[in-house]
Design an enzyme around this catalytic site. Structure first.
Site, PDB file in Angstrom:
ATOM      1  N   GLN A  45       2.839  -8.016  -6.292  1.00 25.33           N
ATOM      2  CA  GLN A  45       4.148  -7.441  -6.584  1.00 25.33           C
ATOM      3  C   GLN A  45       5.027  -8.579  -7.110  1.00 25.33           C
ATOM      4  O   GLN A  45       4.786  -9.755  -6.798  1.00 25.33           O
ATOM      5  CB  GLN A  45       4.718  -6.868  -5.264  1.00 25.33           C
ATOM      6  N   ARG A  71      -2.635   3.283  -4.603  1.00 27.29           N
ATOM      7  CA  ARG A  71      -2.297   4.488  -3.856  1.00 27.29           C
ATOM      8  C   ARG A  71      -1.208   5.263  -4.582  1.00 27.29           C
ATOM      9  O   ARG A  71      -1.248   6.477  -4.686  1.00 27.29           O
ATOM     10  CB  ARG A  71      -1.799   4.113  -2.451  1.00 27.29           C
ATOM     11  N   GLU A 116       1.983  -6.723 -18.539  1.00 28.29           N
ATOM     12  CA  GLU A 116       1.953  -5.307 -18.143  1.00 28.29           C
ATOM     13  C   GLU A 116       2.902  -4.497 -19.022  1.00 28.29           C
ATOM     14  O   GLU A 116       4.025  -4.925 -19.295  1.00 28.29           O
ATOM     15  CB  GLU A 116       2.366  -5.163 -16.675  1.00 28.29           C
ATOM     16  N   HIS A 171      -4.343   1.409 -15.055  1.00 25.97           N
ATOM     17  CA  HIS A 171      -3.962   1.740 -13.678  1.00 25.97           C
ATOM     18  C   HIS A 171      -4.298   3.215 -13.404  1.00 25.97           C
ATOM     19  O   HIS A 171      -4.289   4.044 -14.310  1.00 25.97           O
ATOM     20  CB  HIS A 171      -2.459   1.551 -13.466  1.00 25.97           C
TER      21      HIS A 171
HETATM   22  P1  FAD Z   1      -2.626   0.540  -0.551  1.00 33.64           P
HETATM   23  O1  FAD Z   1      -3.485  -0.643  -0.813  1.00 33.64           O
HETATM   24  O2  FAD Z   1      -3.297   1.818  -0.211  1.00 33.64           O
HETATM   25  O3  FAD Z   1      -1.600   0.151   0.618  1.00 33.64           O
HETATM   26  C1  FAD Z   1      -0.474   0.991   0.884  1.00 33.64           C
HETATM   27  C2  FAD Z   1      -0.043   0.837   2.346  1.00 33.64           C
HETATM   28  O4  FAD Z   1      -1.080   1.355   3.203  1.00 33.64           O
HETATM   29  C3  FAD Z   1       0.180  -0.615   2.799  1.00 33.64           C
HETATM   30  O5  FAD Z   1       1.219  -0.627   3.737  1.00 33.64           O
HETATM   31  C4  FAD Z   1      -1.137  -0.978   3.466  1.00 33.64           C
HETATM   32  O6  FAD Z   1      -0.965  -2.001   4.449  1.00 33.64           O
HETATM   33  C5  FAD Z   1      -1.569   0.348   4.079  1.00 33.64           C
HETATM   34  N1  FAD Z   1      -3.030   0.512   4.125  1.00 33.64           N
HETATM   35  C6  FAD Z   1      -3.905   0.211   3.142  1.00 33.64           C
HETATM   36  N2  FAD Z   1      -5.159   0.506   3.526  1.00 33.64           N
HETATM   37  C7  FAD Z   1      -5.065   1.027   4.776  1.00 33.64           C
HETATM   38  C8  FAD Z   1      -6.016   1.536   5.707  1.00 33.64           C
HETATM   39  N3  FAD Z   1      -7.331   1.570   5.416  1.00 33.64           N
HETATM   40  N4  FAD Z   1      -5.563   1.992   6.920  1.00 33.64           N
HETATM   41  C9  FAD Z   1      -4.234   1.967   7.201  1.00 33.64           C
HETATM   42  N5  FAD Z   1      -3.302   1.485   6.368  1.00 33.64           N
HETATM   43  C10 FAD Z   1      -3.702   1.035   5.162  1.00 33.64           C
HETATM   44  N6  FAD Z   1       2.602   2.562  -8.860  1.00 33.64           N
HETATM   45  C11 FAD Z   1       2.378   3.582  -9.741  1.00 33.64           C
HETATM   46  O7  FAD Z   1       2.724   4.739  -9.459  1.00 33.64           O
HETATM   47  N7  FAD Z   1       1.772   3.347 -10.947  1.00 33.64           N
HETATM   48  C12 FAD Z   1       1.349   2.102 -11.320  1.00 33.64           C
HETATM   49  O8  FAD Z   1       0.792   1.925 -12.407  1.00 33.64           O
HETATM   50  C13 FAD Z   1       1.575   1.001 -10.412  1.00 33.64           C
HETATM   51  N8  FAD Z   1       1.163  -0.261 -10.716  1.00 33.64           N
HETATM   52  C14 FAD Z   1       1.319  -1.267  -9.786  1.00 33.64           C
HETATM   53  C15 FAD Z   1       0.825  -2.551 -10.081  1.00 33.64           C
HETATM   54  C16 FAD Z   1       0.976  -3.600  -9.166  1.00 33.64           C
HETATM   55  C17 FAD Z   1       0.401  -4.969  -9.505  1.00 33.64           C
HETATM   56  C18 FAD Z   1       1.665  -3.371  -7.943  1.00 33.64           C
HETATM   57  C19 FAD Z   1       1.854  -4.510  -6.953  1.00 33.64           C
HETATM   58  C20 FAD Z   1       2.143  -2.097  -7.630  1.00 33.64           C
HETATM   59  C21 FAD Z   1       1.974  -1.030  -8.537  1.00 33.64           C
HETATM   60  N9  FAD Z   1       2.428   0.271  -8.251  1.00 33.64           N
HETATM   61  C22 FAD Z   1       2.219   1.292  -9.158  1.00 33.64           C
HETATM   62  C23 FAD Z   1       3.122   0.556  -7.000  1.00 33.64           C
HETATM   63  C24 FAD Z   1       2.159   1.009  -5.861  1.00 33.64           C
HETATM   64  O9  FAD Z   1       1.592   2.261  -6.198  1.00 33.64           O
HETATM   65  C25 FAD Z   1       2.962   1.115  -4.568  1.00 33.64           C
HETATM   66  O10 FAD Z   1       3.416  -0.148  -4.192  1.00 33.64           O
HETATM   67  C26 FAD Z   1       2.265   1.826  -3.410  1.00 33.64           C
HETATM   68  O11 FAD Z   1       3.239   2.005  -2.375  1.00 33.64           O
HETATM   69  C27 FAD Z   1       1.112   1.048  -2.786  1.00 33.64           C
HETATM   70  O12 FAD Z   1       0.015   1.044  -3.573  1.00 33.64           O
HETATM   71  P2  FAD Z   1      -1.290   0.156  -3.162  1.00 33.64           P
HETATM   72  O13 FAD Z   1      -2.333   0.485  -4.138  1.00 33.64           O
HETATM   73  O14 FAD Z   1      -0.909  -1.252  -2.962  1.00 33.64           O
HETATM   74  O15 FAD Z   1      -1.630   0.851  -1.740  1.00 33.64           O
END
Ligand code: FAD
Length: 283
Positions: free
Chosen positions: A178, A107, A16, A76
């Protein structure tokens, strides 16, 4: 597409990178990519800055990876940066027509300079909502983020896994974790993942520590626990970044060997754009 690499009965290796924040540093990422490519990773992912601040950079870097380095690029994209479906359509069309067919919909977190109200009013609430529209638009290979130590906002580990299942069912082809340092946490997570019927490959996200100062940032941003023995080694060398780096690379190599021995689908290295570290680990 990246998903084709999972049919080869060997773990994938990926890296990454992030777009440099300062304009003056932009050329450094291209220099780093010119060296990363010799490690022949299965793919290189490019992060998307919170609030869309790096929209042009993220695309330009992914384009370079895909079309100059000839390595699969994973771009991303965060919900927090999408004002409306037209923006998404333009972004996806631009990627797809430039041969970038792998996307990690996220998200994102509340960006600096965006109020809580604005963040809460985002068009796509969860990554799973974005996954649905991405899948409808083009035939992308779609990745998803997951959290062996539970996402900090989830009410419980069970709820987090249920939400993860919803995301995978929306069309995720593989997951990347993560960063974590305790493999037992990952193995227990994998049991929970498989128990709810999530059967896509899960890549282990590993990140070496490069300085003592970085440790508190890692803990604050990811919430990960650092095993006591590793932490005391880091403490012992707190005044020498060179030793911290060495100890940390040794640790990650051992961590990686153990994961590979347990049949992990792939290793994803959070490289922090540092070529020497990626070489020391993947060579
Ligand atoms: P989601 O999958 O939407 O989950 C977020 C929260 O909402 C979780 O607590 C989940 O349990 C809950 N949730 C999910 N779906 C639902 C639903 N339908 N109803 C109710 N609750 C729900 N951030 C950046 O800004 N830029 C990046 O490029 C970036 N790259 C990343 C790459 C990786 C591999 C990882 C692990 C993280 C990265 N992040 C990045 C950080 C990430 O944006 C944050 O961790 C963010 O808080 C969660 O994103 P997510 O896509 O996992 O969210």
């Amino acid at each position: 597409m990246i998903k084709d690499h999972f049919h080869t009965n060997r773990p994938t290796y990926s890296i990454e990178v992030f777009p440099p924040k300062k304009e003056a540093d932009v050329s450094t990422i291209y220099e780093a990519l010119d060296e990363f490519k010799f490690l022949q990773p299965d793919f290189i992912s490019v992060t998307y800055g919170a609030g869309g601040t790096t929209v042009e950079n993220t695309f330009a870097i992914a384009n370079y990876i895909q079309n100059q380095c000839r390595i699969e690029a994973l771009c991303h994209l965060t919900c927090a940066a999408i004002p409306n479906p037209l923006f998404l359509n333009n972004f996806l069309t631009n990627l797809y027509r430039n041969g970038i067919h792998n996307l990690l919909p996220l998200r994102g977190d509340q960006p600096q300079g965006m109020s809580r109200e604005e963040f809460n009013a985002r068009y796509y609430e969860h990554a799973s909502d974005l996954v649905c529209d991405v899948k409808k638009a083009y035939d992308f290979c779609v990745a998803g983020a997951c959290y062996p130590e539970v996402h900090p906002e989830a009410a419980s580990a069970e709820e987090d896994i249920r939400n993860l299942k919803t995301k995978v069912d929306a069309g995720v082809d593989f997951l990347t974790t993560q960063l974590f340092y305790d493999n037992d946490v990952f193995y227990r997570f994998m049991e929970r993942v498989r128990a709810v019927g999530i059967d896509v490959p899960v890549l282990a996200g590993l990140m070496p520590v490069t300085s003592y100062k970085q440790i508190s940032n890692i803990i604050r941003l990811s919430g990960t626990k650092i095993p006591d023995a590793f932490m005391s080694d880091l403490e012992r060398f707190r005044d020498s970044d060179a030793d911290i780096k060495k100890v940390s690379i040794d640790f990650i190599r051992r961590q990686m060997s153990d994961l590979l021995a347990h049949g992990v689908s792939g290793i994803h290295l959070y490289s922090m754009n540092k070529v020497d570290i990626a070489k020391a680990i993947f060579d």
